[in-house]
Write a protein that holds these residues in place. Structure first.
Motif, PDB file in Angstrom:
ATOM      1  N   SER A   1       0.830  -1.217   0.000  1.00  0.00           N
ATOM      2  CA  SER A   1       0.000   0.000   0.000  1.00  0.00           C
ATOM      3  C   SER A   1       0.855   1.255   0.000  1.00  0.00           C
TER       4      SER A   1
ATOM      5  N   ARG B   1      -1.792   6.473 -12.506  1.00  0.00           N
ATOM      6  CA  ARG B   1      -2.937   5.814 -11.886  1.00  0.00           C
ATOM      7  C   ARG B   1      -2.735   4.313 -11.842  1.00  0.00           C
TER       8      ARG B   1
ATOM      9  N   ASP C   1      -7.345  -0.494 -10.312  1.00  0.00           N
ATOM     10  CA  ASP C   1      -8.201  -0.592  -9.136  1.00  0.00           C
ATOM     11  C   ASP C   1      -8.089  -1.945  -8.454  1.00  0.00           C
TER      12      ASP C   1
ATOM     13  N   LEU D   1      -5.192  -1.963  -6.090  1.00  0.00           N
ATOM     14  CA  LEU D   1      -5.471  -1.223  -4.854  1.00  0.00           C
ATOM     15  C   LEU D   1      -6.380  -2.017  -3.929  1.00  0.00           C
ATOM     16  N   LEU D   2      -7.397  -2.649  -4.497  1.00  0.00           N
ATOM     17  CA  LEU D   2      -8.322  -3.415  -3.674  1.00  0.00           C
ATOM     18  C   LEU D   2      -7.677  -4.666  -3.092  1.00  0.00           C
TER      19      LEU D   2
ATOM     20  N   SER E   1      -4.739   3.334   0.697  1.00  0.00           N
ATOM     21  CA  SER E   1      -5.351   2.578  -0.404  1.00  0.00           C
ATOM     22  C   SER E   1      -6.744   3.096  -0.726  1.00  0.00           C
TER      23      SER E   1
ATOM     24  N   GLN F   1      -6.398   6.540  -2.379  1.00  0.00           N
ATOM     25  CA  GLN F   1      -5.894   6.432  -3.743  1.00  0.00           C
ATOM     26  C   GLN F   1      -6.958   5.862  -4.684  1.00  0.00           C
ATOM     27  N   TYR F   2      -7.764   4.922  -4.189  1.00  0.00           N
ATOM     28  CA  TYR F   2      -8.815   4.339  -5.028  1.00  0.00           C
ATOM     29  C   TYR F   2      -9.833   5.401  -5.438  1.00  0.00           C
TER      30      TYR F   2
ATOM     31  N   SER G   1      -8.253   7.909  -7.889  1.00  0.00           N
ATOM     32  CA  SER G   1      -8.136   7.338  -9.234  1.00  0.00           C
ATOM     33  C   SER G   1      -9.499   7.262  -9.904  1.00  0.00           C
ATOM     34  N   ARG G   2     -10.502   6.895  -9.138  1.00  0.00           N
ATOM     35  CA  ARG G   2     -11.857   6.817  -9.705  1.00  0.00           C
ATOM     36  C   ARG G   2     -12.346   8.196 -10.132  1.00  0.00           C
TER      37      ARG G   2
END
Length: 749
Positions: free
Chosen positions: A682, A695, A698, A701-702, A731, A734-735, A738-739
């Motif tokens: 992370s 980026r 996803d 990150l998850l 995390s 950042q998610y 990015s979204r």
């Protein structure tokens, strides 16, 4: 309560009171409907009024020889209604005064009691005079008396009413029903409503209305301070504070002499109302105020009341704004710092209003090296006023020379340094000298930042280097001074506290400089950026630039051009200076965390945001653009928590968790090391994202976020748990970032 004054037994009293009330109501209704004189003859109206007056005199128990008085009042009022003759209205006033005088003498005048120091017989005389004025004013308004006489009577009536209510309510305010508080508020509200009616019809002038508003408004102070005899003082303060709205008349503005005189009169009014201030502060704080608090309250009140003078009459004057601001700052400083005042100020108070005296430690414990003195507080007050005068210099004032600016800076720095040295470093001459020197250097650097001169680029690094050197020099000299002394354990604690305080002072100084440099860089950046964009637009117009993304060497070239523009503006050395100040502030904060909080892990979340003050420079942080400003914060938090966890693991390896290298110890060691490894993904992903803005998928990150859950729950190391929680927060953040970026990009497709 009114039934005790009805002398006719029931049920005859009910009948007589009903007859009197209905008679008066019929006449009032006829007046407002315009029926008197048309549908109701004047003779009938006169008879009804006389009958009502006679019934009232019977119900009140008046002897028959007093009955002519209410009858005279009724007949006079009825005749005045028709003739508007002055003689008839005088009969009405005379009859009413005789009737009310008998009522007072029969029920109250003979009592030997006092209310708030005023004997009841005097109150009865004042009540009778107030009634006469209250009855005379409406008739004079109807008859059209001279404005001067009407104004005099209105002011006298308001003054008498205030004095009566202050005595009746304030004298025995704890007894219910004697003179309730709502009557005080009701009389003021009714008087202000009637005054508004008179002003609208131009019956009274603006000056008279102003005086009456002050009188009826100041009367309400007795609700807060009953029995304090504060109405006169409140009236004087209200008159002086609101005089700027009415003086001078005709829409003209004051001259500077008039404004200064009015401000002086406002302060004199607050000084005359010092007992009112004393009582008010004592009521709200529930303890006796000190001399400095009272003087500060006077100055604050003067500043607040003088603001309309500057705003209405001198809107473009810098001197007026400086005067109000100086009064405000001076009052706030004296109110807060509470410096000792001369003994002559103590002599202006009476026995009931004796404030506490501000005594410093020298007056209590005598002259000793470690005893603090209170006189430097005045030095700090003077320093703040000097700084305020420098900050509020306006365009209508002549520009000061560099020597004057630097002299002011040295005086301000010396004053602040001496105050802090004497307040917190008493009995430490070496550290006091270091602190005073650092304070002077700090103010000089701040002054050169705000008022740069031609020699600022050469003088600034020297001053900053002197400031940085004053900390280790002071600590070394203090260490050498205490090394040859035999000190007790209590003195050892004192030495450590003093050194910790010195570190805290320098940390605040470096943080202040870093913040000031950051603001200066922000002020210079638009100019440099504008010049750089103009140059790039010229290159694009000549075909030297295309719409394709710039490669790395061109981005570094833009950075170099931006740095060159900053050099042209005289600020090329500022970023490195600011970064040095940030590094020193963070280092000292970490040292204080180690000394005071035993290297607390949570402290890094308060210390790391200081790195937002870092700047892009030409030496170390060449790639730290504005978009990467959060990179140092994230790296610092992660690195600090990893270091704390590794230190705990190293200590466990060195000493053993259980005292012997058994299975439990190896289980602890493996669990701690695995916890660090699980948190790594992370932090690596966020660090990379903050640096280059790439980026991450996803899914990645998850998948990395749940890896932080086992160490956060199972680890025995506090730093590892915080590191895992920090990783989860990274995390998730950042998610969503990015979204948000992906959704924003889809809008342009």
């Amino acid at each position: 309560m009114a039934s005790r004054y009805i002398m006719v037994p029931a049920p005859f009293s009910y009948l007589l009171v009903t007859v009197a009330l209905y008679g008066i109501l019929v006449l009032l209704a006829g007046h407002f409907l315009g029926a008197i004189g048309t549908q109701v003859s004047m003779e009938s109206a006169t008879g009804i009024l006389a009958l009502s007056a006679l019934v009232v005199s019977v119900v009140a128990g008046m002897p028959f020889y007093v009955w002519p008085a209410p009858l005279l009042a009724a007949l006079g009022l009825a005749q005045f209604y028709a003739s508007r003759a002055q003689r008839d209205y005088l009969f009405f006033i005379l009859g009413s005064a005789i009737s009310f005088g008998w009522f007072l003498s029969h029920h109250f005048w003979f009592l030997d009691v006092s209310f708030a120091g005023v004997h009841l017989s005097l109150l009865c005389r004042l009540l009778l005079l107030s009634l006469a004025l209250a009855l005379a004013i409406p008739g004079l308004v109807v008859m059209g008396c001279p404005p001067g006489l009407l104004a005099l009577l209105l002011v006298a009536q308001a003054f008498l009413l205030g004095q009566l209510e202050e005595s009746l309510y304030g004298g025995m305010h704890e007894e219910e029903g004697l003179y309730p508080a709502y009557l005080v508020a009701l009389t003021s509200a009714a008087a202000l409503i009637m005054l508004h009616y008179l002003v609208e019809r131009k019956i009274v002038g603006a000056v008279t209305a102003w005086v009456l508003r002050c009188l009826y408004g100041a009367k309400l102070v007795i609700l807060v301070l009953p029995g304090a005899h504060a109405q006169m003082a409140a009236t004087v303060v209200a008159l002086s504070s609101s005089a700027s709205y009415i003086i001078p008349r005709g829409g003209k503005r004051m001259s500077p002499g008039q404004g200064t005189g009015l401000a002086s009169a406002i302060f004199v009014s607050f000084f005359c109302a010092r007992y009112l201030l004393f009582d008010a502060i004592e009521v709200f704080t529930e303890h006796r105020p000190s001399e400095a608090v009272l003087l500060g309250a006077m100055l604050l009140g003067t500043a607040a009341a003088s603001y309309p003078i500057a705003a209405l009459h001198f809107p473009a004057s810098t001197n007026a704004r400086q005067g109000v601001a100086s009064l405000l700052v001076l009052g706030a400083l004296i109110f807060t710092l509470r410096p000792p005042l001369p003994a002559s100020f103590h002599s202006v108070w009476d026995l009931q209003h004796t404030p506490e005296r501000e005594m410093d430690d020298v007056a209590i414990y005598g002259e000793r090296p470690t005893v603090r003195s209170a006189w430097p507080a005045w030095l700090l007050v003077s320093t703040c006023l000097i700084g305020l005068s420098s900050l509020t210099q306006g365009p209508d004032q002549p520009r000061r020379s560099p020597a004057a600016v630097l002299s002011t800076a040295v005086a301000a720095g010396f004053g602040v340094g001496v105050y802090i040295a004497s307040e917190y470093f008493a009995g430490e001459p070496v550290l006091q000298g270091s602190l005073v020197a650092a304070s002077v250097m700090t103010v000089l650097v701040l002054t050169l930042l705000q008022h740069p001169f031609a020699s600022s680029p050469q003088a600034m690094p020297v001053l900053f280097a002197t400031l940085v050197a004053s900390l280790p020099v002071g600590l070394l000299l203090h260490e050498a001074e205490t090394a040859d002394q035999v000190i007790s354990p209590e003195q050892v604690v004192r030495v450590e506290e003093v050194r910790g305080a010195l570190l805290a002072f320098f940390a605040c100084v470096f943080l202040l400089l870093a913040f000031a440099i950051k603001l200066r860089m922000g002020a210079m950046a638009p100019t440099a950026t504008g010049k750089l964009q103009s140059r790039m637009m010229r290159n694009k117009a000549t075909g030297s630039s295309s719409g394709a993304p710039r490669p790395a060497h061109l981005r570094s070239l833009s950075s170099a051009l931006w740095q060159r523009q900053m050099d042209a503006l005289g600020g090329g050395w500022l970023p490195a200076l600011g970064n040095t100040a940030v590094g020193a502030a963070v280092t000292l904060a970490l040292m204080l965390n180690l000394r005071l909080a035993d290297a607390s892990e949570e402290a890094i979340f308060a210390i790391a945001p200081l790195l937002l003050l870092l700047n892009q420079d030409r030496y170390l942080l060449t790639g730290l653009a504005d978009k990467k400003r959060y990179f140092p914060v994230a790296v610092a938090i992660t690195f600090y928590l990893i270091t704390c966890s590794a230190q705990t693991i190293t200590q466990a390896l060195r000493y053993g968790r259980t005292g012997a290298l058994g299975a439990a110890f190896w289980s602890y060691l493996v669990k701690s090391a695995a916890g660090l490894l699980f948190t790594a993904p992370s932090h690596v992903l966020l660090t990379k994202y903050l640096w280059d803005g790439t980026r991450q998928p996803d899914v990645l990150l998850l998948c990395s976020a749940p890896l932080n859950i086992p160490p956060m729950i199972l680890s025995d190391i506090r730093a590892t748990q915080l590191l895992a929680a920090w990783g989860i927060a990274e995390s998730v953040t950042q998610y969503f970032m990015s979204r948000h970026t992906r959704l924003a990009s889809l809008k342009y497709i």
